[in-house]
Design an enzyme around this catalytic site. Structure first.
Site, PDB file in Angstrom:
ATOM      1  N   CYS A  29     -15.225   0.809  -1.222  1.00 61.66           N
ATOM      2  CA  CYS A  29     -14.947   0.739   0.219  1.00 61.66           C
ATOM      3  C   CYS A  29     -14.231   1.969   0.788  1.00 61.66           C
ATOM      4  CB  CYS A  29     -14.139  -0.516   0.521  1.00 61.66           C
ATOM      5  SG  CYS A  29     -15.128  -2.003   0.299  1.00 61.66           S
ATOM      6  N   PHE A  66       0.814  -1.220   0.000  1.00 61.08           N
ATOM      7  CA  PHE A  66       0.000   0.000   0.000  1.00 61.08           C
ATOM      8  C   PHE A  66       0.844   1.264   0.000  1.00 61.08           C
ATOM      9  CE2 PHE A  66      -4.636   0.060   0.259  1.00 61.08           C
ATOM     10  CZ  PHE A  66      -4.837  -1.240  -0.145  1.00 61.08           C
TER      11      PHE A  66
HETATM   12  P1  NAD Z   1     -23.070  -5.138  -3.735  1.00 63.67           P
HETATM   13  O1  NAD Z   1     -23.861  -3.922  -4.061  1.00 63.67           O
HETATM   14  O2  NAD Z   1     -22.197  -5.758  -4.767  1.00 63.67           O
HETATM   15  O3  NAD Z   1     -24.075  -6.292  -3.244  1.00 63.67           O
HETATM   16  C1  NAD Z   1     -25.165  -6.093  -2.412  1.00 63.67           C
HETATM   17  C2  NAD Z   1     -26.258  -7.071  -2.841  1.00 63.67           C
HETATM   18  O4  NAD Z   1     -27.296  -7.089  -1.865  1.00 63.67           O
HETATM   19  C3  NAD Z   1     -26.927  -6.690  -4.169  1.00 63.67           C
HETATM   20  O5  NAD Z   1     -26.864  -7.789  -5.053  1.00 63.67           O
HETATM   21  C4  NAD Z   1     -28.376  -6.371  -3.773  1.00 63.67           C
HETATM   22  O6  NAD Z   1     -29.313  -6.726  -4.781  1.00 63.67           O
HETATM   23  C5  NAD Z   1     -28.535  -7.228  -2.534  1.00 63.67           C
HETATM   24  N1  NAD Z   1     -29.605  -6.832  -1.622  1.00 63.67           N
HETATM   25  C6  NAD Z   1     -29.881  -5.589  -1.144  1.00 63.67           C
HETATM   26  N2  NAD Z   1     -30.908  -5.647  -0.290  1.00 63.67           N
HETATM   27  C7  NAD Z   1     -31.289  -6.951  -0.203  1.00 63.67           C
HETATM   28  C8  NAD Z   1     -32.284  -7.644   0.537  1.00 63.67           C
HETATM   29  N3  NAD Z   1     -33.117  -7.020   1.395  1.00 63.67           N
HETATM   30  N4  NAD Z   1     -32.407  -8.971   0.361  1.00 63.67           N
HETATM   31  C9  NAD Z   1     -31.580  -9.626  -0.483  1.00 63.67           C
HETATM   32  N5  NAD Z   1     -30.615  -9.029  -1.194  1.00 63.67           N
HETATM   33  C10 NAD Z   1     -30.472  -7.696  -1.050  1.00 63.67           C
HETATM   34  O7  NAD Z   1     -22.236  -4.775  -2.433  1.00 63.67           O
HETATM   35  P2  NAD Z   1     -20.826  -5.402  -1.980  1.00 63.67           P
HETATM   36  O8  NAD Z   1     -19.714  -4.744  -2.695  1.00 63.67           O
HETATM   37  O9  NAD Z   1     -20.932  -6.876  -1.992  1.00 63.67           O
HETATM   38  O10 NAD Z   1     -20.770  -4.886  -0.475  1.00 63.67           O
HETATM   39  C11 NAD Z   1     -21.605  -5.422   0.524  1.00 63.67           C
HETATM   40  C12 NAD Z   1     -21.105  -4.960   1.873  1.00 63.67           C
HETATM   41  O11 NAD Z   1     -19.795  -5.506   2.108  1.00 63.67           O
HETATM   42  C13 NAD Z   1     -20.941  -3.452   2.027  1.00 63.67           C
HETATM   43  O12 NAD Z   1     -21.262  -3.074   3.332  1.00 63.67           O
HETATM   44  C14 NAD Z   1     -19.468  -3.229   1.770  1.00 63.67           C
HETATM   45  O13 NAD Z   1     -18.987  -2.069   2.386  1.00 63.67           O
HETATM   46  C15 NAD Z   1     -18.875  -4.457   2.391  1.00 63.67           C
HETATM   47  N6  NAD Z   1     -17.574  -4.852   1.844  1.00 63.67           N
HETATM   48  C16 NAD Z   1     -17.340  -4.781   0.502  1.00 63.67           C
HETATM   49  C17 NAD Z   1     -16.113  -5.192  -0.007  1.00 63.67           C
HETATM   50  C18 NAD Z   1     -15.846  -5.108  -1.487  1.00 63.67           C
HETATM   51  O14 NAD Z   1     -14.683  -5.231  -1.870  1.00 63.67           O
HETATM   52  N7  NAD Z   1     -16.848  -4.925  -2.340  1.00 63.67           N
HETATM   53  C19 NAD Z   1     -15.123  -5.679   0.854  1.00 63.67           C
HETATM   54  C20 NAD Z   1     -15.400  -5.769   2.207  1.00 63.67           C
HETATM   55  C21 NAD Z   1     -16.630  -5.345   2.705  1.00 63.67           C
END
Ligand code: NAD
Length: 455
Positions: free
Chosen positions: A262, A251
């Protein structure tokens, strides 16, 4: 263990698939029928290296299913992971509406002891809120709300999940602790450290870690700016710093500023938490501001080297916020390209995986079939995402197809000598510009300074 994962996005899909690979029986639920339909047809809604193959093997093994039906996916589960989005609200605070909706959706179907686990990144106190919500909706339910933040990185998500630096679990409930130990036993048996703590501490660990990484990036980026002014080499500075075990080499790559789903949102959410608690987080504030400013000035950086962009063509190589993903959230391209266009440039672009997602976000851009096609007639070729494929570009060919042989590398992918030998002027981040021809040197040396002055 029988597990349900609610939210089948970048985190939920990887989590569910990897938990299946650990031997659990997993159902992944999503509110979007097209996503679940695609997965049930053998497709994959996101690009993540190795994921399609792992989904296939886990489905074939009968351990992984996909559904839109929350009812049938909840009632017989030992553990429910909530992995829905927590996007930024208007003041940077985390929008918890999807979390609340997911908790409300699952509540009616709880049966037997269930651990309800937040995988999503959520502010301190969210577990308390979910607990109160569930107690309100289902006072009879036997459950424990657990925090289990996820640290995977897009682009290396499967490896990160399967070989984590640590697993963080926040709960005081002893049954939930045992259950979490059992879920992750294959990983902890293989040596992954388990940090067992209370829920609020666990929630904060995730934000504190992400904000620290954001600070590290903004720090090296500002050191790189200083290197440009002073004629020092930021790559060597980072190397010299990183060999100090207290600092670490990772990093410390200067670049266009952090993006993705994020770091920007999590630093803002932490700042919002700090404001609400009346605790000033000055270091994180500075990192966030420096990053915003850096991304805002990317086009000025290009113009400072390439000159007036009106009517000229700029090739942008890489659109996604980082390599190894198709994720466009908070990508630097979404700042750079519209500003190049505002300055009158025609933008041609290529990205190995991000073009489908980018199409709707970047009007007026010419999406090209490869990097050379994008560079055709360009007054400057800008590397924005550190895709491995760009490292092996045929630079002589690039120099030939471009109108002006100028490579602006915002990821420091190349050795300057290699680029100038291929006949391109080379401007990178935090390193002295290198000229293929005499005129180049003078024109490029003050790039960063002029970009800042012009802003
Ligand atoms: P994303 O938007 O890719 O996925 C979220 C999913 O949840 C979507 O497919 C959406 O349709 C679904 N969803 C929303 N409401 C719902 C419900 N009531 N029932 C069923 N499905 C529902 O988001 P992401 O990137 O996977 O991130 C998810 C969480 O993880 C966030 O809080 C993020 O900060 C955290 N996070 C993300 C990463 C990353 O690299 N993307 C890494 C660590 C943590």
């Amino acid at each position: 263990m029988k597990i349900g994962v609610i939210g089948t996005g970048y985190v939920g899909l990887v989590t569910g698939t990897c938990l299946a690979a650990l031997g659990h029986e997993v159902v992944c639920v999503d509110a979007l029928p097209q996503k679940i339909g695609l997965l049930n047809d053998g497709g994959c809604p996101i690009y993540e290296p190795g994921l399609v193959e792992l989904i296939r093997t886990q489905r074939q093994a009968g351990r992984l299913t996909f559904s839109t039906e929350i009812a049938e996916s909840v009632s017989d589960r030992d553990a429910l992971f909530i992995a829905v989005g927590t996007p930024p609200g208007p003041d940077g605070e985390a929008d918890l509406s999807y979390i609340r909706a997911a908790a409300a959706d699952l509540a009616p179907h709880l049966a037997g002891f269930t651990a309800v686990i937040t995988k999503s990144t959520v502010p301190v106190g969210t577990g308390d809120q979910i607990e109160a919500l569930l107690a309100d909706l289902r006072p009879d339910a036997d459950l424990a709300v657990v925090s289990n933040p996820e640290f995977l990185r897009e682009g290396s998500a499967i490896g990160d999940f399967m070989k984590p630096d640590r697993i963080v679990v926040g709960t005081d409930d002893l049954r939930a602790r045992e259950l979490m130990r059992a879920i992750y036993a294959p990983l902890t048996d293989a040596g992954a450290p388990l940090v067992l703590t209370d829920r609020r501490t666990s929630e904060l660990i995730k934000y504190a870690a992400n904000a620290f990484l954001a600070v590290k990036i903004s720090y090296i980026n500002e050191i790189a700016d200083l290197c440009e002014e002073l004629g020092a080499d930021a790559v060597r500075v980072a190397e010299g710093m990183g060999l100090d075990a207290r600092i670490g080499a990772r990093f410390l790559d200067p670049g266009p500023g952090f993006g993705g789903s994020c770091f920007p949102k999590d630093t803002d959410a932490l700042l919002s938490t700090g404001r609400a608690a009346a605790v000033p987080l000055r270091v994180v504030t500075a990192a966030s501001e420096a990053n915003r400013e850096r991304k805002r000035l990317l086009a000025a950086r290009v113009a400072a080297v390439a000159g007036d962009l009106k009517g000229r063509t700029v090739a942008v190589l890489g659109l996604t916020f980082k390599a190894g993903t198709d994720d466009m959230r908070e990508a630097a391209s979404l700042e750079l390209i519209p500003e190049l266009q505002r300055r009158g440039a025609h933008v041609r672009t290529f990205d190995p995986k991000g073009m489908e997602a980018a199409r709707g976000l970047l009007p007026g851009v010419r999406f090209c079939r490869d990097a050379y096609d994008a560079a055709r007639g360009a007054s400057a070729v800008v590397i924005l995402t550190e895709w491995g494929a760009f490292r092996s570009l045929d630079l002589k060919r690039l120099a030939k197809v471009a109108e002006t042989p100028l490579l602006i590398d915002l990821r420091n992918l190349f050795d300057p000598d290699e680029v100038t030998r291929a006949g391109l002027d080379y401007v990178s981040i935090g390193r002295p510009a290198a000229a293929a021809r005499d005129v180049g040197e003078e024109r490029t040396l003050g790039a960063a300074r002029s970009a800042r002055a012009a802003a």
